[in-house]
Every structure is written in C-alpha cells, then in structure tokens.
Design a protein around this motif. Structure first.
Motif, PDB file in Angstrom:
ATOM      1  N   PHE A 112      51.821 -21.466 -15.281  1.00 38.17           N
ATOM      2  CA  PHE A 112      53.107 -21.178 -15.501  1.00 38.17           C
ATOM      3  C   PHE A 112      53.819 -22.205 -16.488  1.00 38.17           C
ATOM      4  O   PHE A 112      53.337 -23.190 -16.565  1.00 38.17           O
ATOM      5  CB  PHE A 112      53.977 -21.228 -14.417  1.00 38.17           C
ATOM      6  CG  PHE A 112      53.701 -20.175 -13.160  1.00 38.17           C
ATOM      7  CD1 PHE A 112      53.908 -18.721 -13.318  1.00 38.17           C
ATOM      8  CD2 PHE A 112      52.976 -20.614 -12.250  1.00 38.17           C
ATOM      9  CE1 PHE A 112      53.355 -17.977 -12.233  1.00 38.17           C
ATOM     10  CE2 PHE A 112      52.606 -19.786 -11.356  1.00 38.17           C
ATOM     11  CZ  PHE A 112      52.567 -18.403 -11.204  1.00 38.17           C
ATOM     12  N   GLY A 114      57.495 -22.855 -17.292  1.00 43.83           N
ATOM     13  CA  GLY A 114      59.265 -22.387 -17.143  1.00 43.83           C
ATOM     14  C   GLY A 114      60.030 -23.011 -18.119  1.00 43.83           C
ATOM     15  O   GLY A 114      59.668 -24.292 -18.777  1.00 43.83           O
ATOM     16  N   ILE A 125      59.086 -20.088 -10.907  1.00 45.33           N
ATOM     17  CA  ILE A 125      57.570 -20.298 -10.835  1.00 45.33           C
ATOM     18  C   ILE A 125      57.218 -20.288  -9.134  1.00 45.33           C
ATOM     19  O   ILE A 125      56.593 -19.496  -8.900  1.00 45.33           O
ATOM     20  CB  ILE A 125      57.205 -21.520 -11.401  1.00 45.33           C
ATOM     21  CG1 ILE A 125      57.221 -21.520 -12.859  1.00 45.33           C
ATOM     22  CG2 ILE A 125      55.843 -22.073 -11.108  1.00 45.33           C
ATOM     23  CD1 ILE A 125      57.133 -22.936 -13.771  1.00 45.33           C
ATOM     24  N   THR A 139      47.196 -19.148  -8.393  1.00 44.34           N
ATOM     25  CA  THR A 139      47.994 -19.895  -9.287  1.00 44.34           C
ATOM     26  C   THR A 139      47.461 -21.329  -9.114  1.00 44.34           C
ATOM     27  O   THR A 139      47.411 -21.789  -7.957  1.00 44.34           O
ATOM     28  CB  THR A 139      49.327 -19.694  -8.552  1.00 44.34           C
ATOM     29  OG1 THR A 139      49.696 -20.457  -7.572  1.00 44.34           O
ATOM     30  CG2 THR A 139      49.979 -18.080  -8.852  1.00 44.34           C
ATOM     31  N   TYR A 143      51.854 -27.109 -13.748  1.00 47.99           N
ATOM     32  CA  TYR A 143      52.619 -26.425 -14.729  1.00 47.99           C
ATOM     33  C   TYR A 143      53.252 -27.136 -15.910  1.00 47.99           C
ATOM     34  O   TYR A 143      53.307 -28.365 -15.777  1.00 47.99           O
ATOM     35  CB  TYR A 143      53.772 -25.529 -13.821  1.00 47.99           C
ATOM     36  CG  TYR A 143      54.692 -26.474 -13.067  1.00 47.99           C
ATOM     37  CD1 TYR A 143      55.938 -26.841 -13.791  1.00 47.99           C
ATOM     38  CD2 TYR A 143      54.212 -26.937 -11.840  1.00 47.99           C
ATOM     39  CE1 TYR A 143      56.716 -27.854 -12.912  1.00 47.99           C
ATOM     40  CE2 TYR A 143      54.979 -27.863 -10.975  1.00 47.99           C
ATOM     41  CZ  TYR A 143      56.318 -28.330 -11.671  1.00 47.99           C
ATOM     42  OH  TYR A 143      57.040 -29.498 -11.145  1.00 47.99           O
ATOM     43  N   SER A 145      57.242 -27.484 -17.593  1.00 43.53           N
ATOM     44  CA  SER A 145      58.732 -27.204 -17.236  1.00 43.53           C
ATOM     45  C   SER A 145      59.739 -27.870 -18.489  1.00 43.53           C
ATOM     46  O   SER A 145      59.245 -28.798 -18.763  1.00 43.53           O
ATOM     47  CB  SER A 145      59.136 -27.753 -15.929  1.00 43.53           C
ATOM     48  OG  SER A 145      60.436 -27.456 -15.687  1.00 43.53           O
TER      49      SER A 145
END
Length: 191
Positions: A112, A114, A125, A139, A143, A145
């Motif tokens: 992800f 975000g 997320i 997943t 990530y 962000s």
C-alpha cells in the motif's frame, strides 16, 4: 514478476496518478518487477453486484466494462494499492473493483501507498488489510504513507525524496520475496 499499481481514487482533482507515477519510477529503479499502472478511472465499475455475488460464483460473468480490468488483475503477481483516506476509509471505486473479482486476488501479495491530510492514508490501509485477508491475499507489513501530501510534492516531484524512496525500496523487497513465494505456492494443489 508483474506488479500492478492500482490508482484507487476516481474523483476529479485526485492526486493518485502523481503518487502512482512516483511509485512506478521507484519500482523500475528497484528492478524486481515489470509495472502495470491500473487507473480505476479508466473503467466503468458498477457499484451494484449481481444477485449471485462474484464471491459465490468466482468464474461467473462480469460486465463487459470491467473485462479488461479482470485480465490485468489476473496477470499480476503482486499489487500496490495507491489510496487516499476518505472519511477514515478507502474509496468506493476500490471496494467495487475488489468485490467484482475473487480469484484475481487469491494468494497474491499486496502493498500500500497511502495519502491524505493528517493520517497519510493509514486508516484506509488498515481497513484494506482486513478485506484482502478475507480474499486469501497476503498484505505486507511495510507501506508508504504521505500525510499532508500536498505539502510534500512540488510540480509532481517529492521535495524530500530520501525517506519515501527508502520506504518504497523496503516495501518492494518484501513484495518481491512474498510474490516469488506465492507464485510458486499457487502452482501446488491444496488437498
């Protein structure tokens, strides 16, 4: 390995394409994946599911307007979802894309990126992790962000790229490891 980078937002004035382009550049620099950028705005995603939902009939018919989307999802070994945080959740367009397909997500790896005001997309997320877990997708913990993303980019370029570039590289390493393992595992029949 093929990585599909999915732009979740379809609303006018969205910033997702800029962030997806940045992430695709990081992916090319990483070298572990071929990249396919999938913009959900390019598809007419029906929000209403049929009486027999795709989860009940994974091979059932899909609207012609999303056939090409299904083919591109099926061809991917891993995904990165580029999503904003709207009212503490992800966009309806993304949920529709998820719900219309089942086997396309099965036993594949998902990361992800975000972006939003204060939370940087983390709330979206976290909700997506639950949804993809239900679909038997893995997943990754890592990530990227972007809180207050509108202050972090200038003319489509990151003002201070070192931190996000390093986060993207770490996530791509993890995505590659898991997608390699899951690609091999998908070839083994489950008794």
């Amino acid at each position: 390995m093929k990585l599909a980078v999915i732009i979740a937002s379809v609303r006018e004035g969205r910033y997702g394409p800029t962030i997806a382009r940045w992430f695709a550049e990081r992916t090319v620099a990483h070298g572990g994946f071929d990249v396919d950028i999938i913009d959900l705005a390019d598809f007419e995603l029906p929000l209403a599911l049929p009486a027999v939902a795709p989860m009940m009939d994974p091979q059932g018919p899909r609207p012609a307007s999303i056939a090409a989307l299904g083919e591109r999802l099926a061809a991917a070994d891993a995904f990165v979802i580029v999503t904003p945080d709207y009212n503490r959740a992800y966009p309806a367009s993304l949920k529709a894309a998820i719900d219309w397909f089942v086997t396309e997500w099965d036993a594949k790896t998902i990361g992800f990126v975000g972006y939003s005001g204060a939370s940087g997309g983390i709330l979206a997320i976290e909700g997506l992790r639950q949804v993809f877990n239900e679909l038997n997708a893995h997943t990754v913990r890592e990530y990227v962000s972007f809180p207050r993303y509108y202050l972090l980019f200038e003319d489509g370029e990151l003002i201070e790229p070192a931190g996000p570039n390093a986060e993207a590289a770490t996530m791509l390493d993890r995505l590659h490891w898991w997608s390699t393992a899951l690609t091999a595992a998908r070839g083994v029949a489950v008794g």
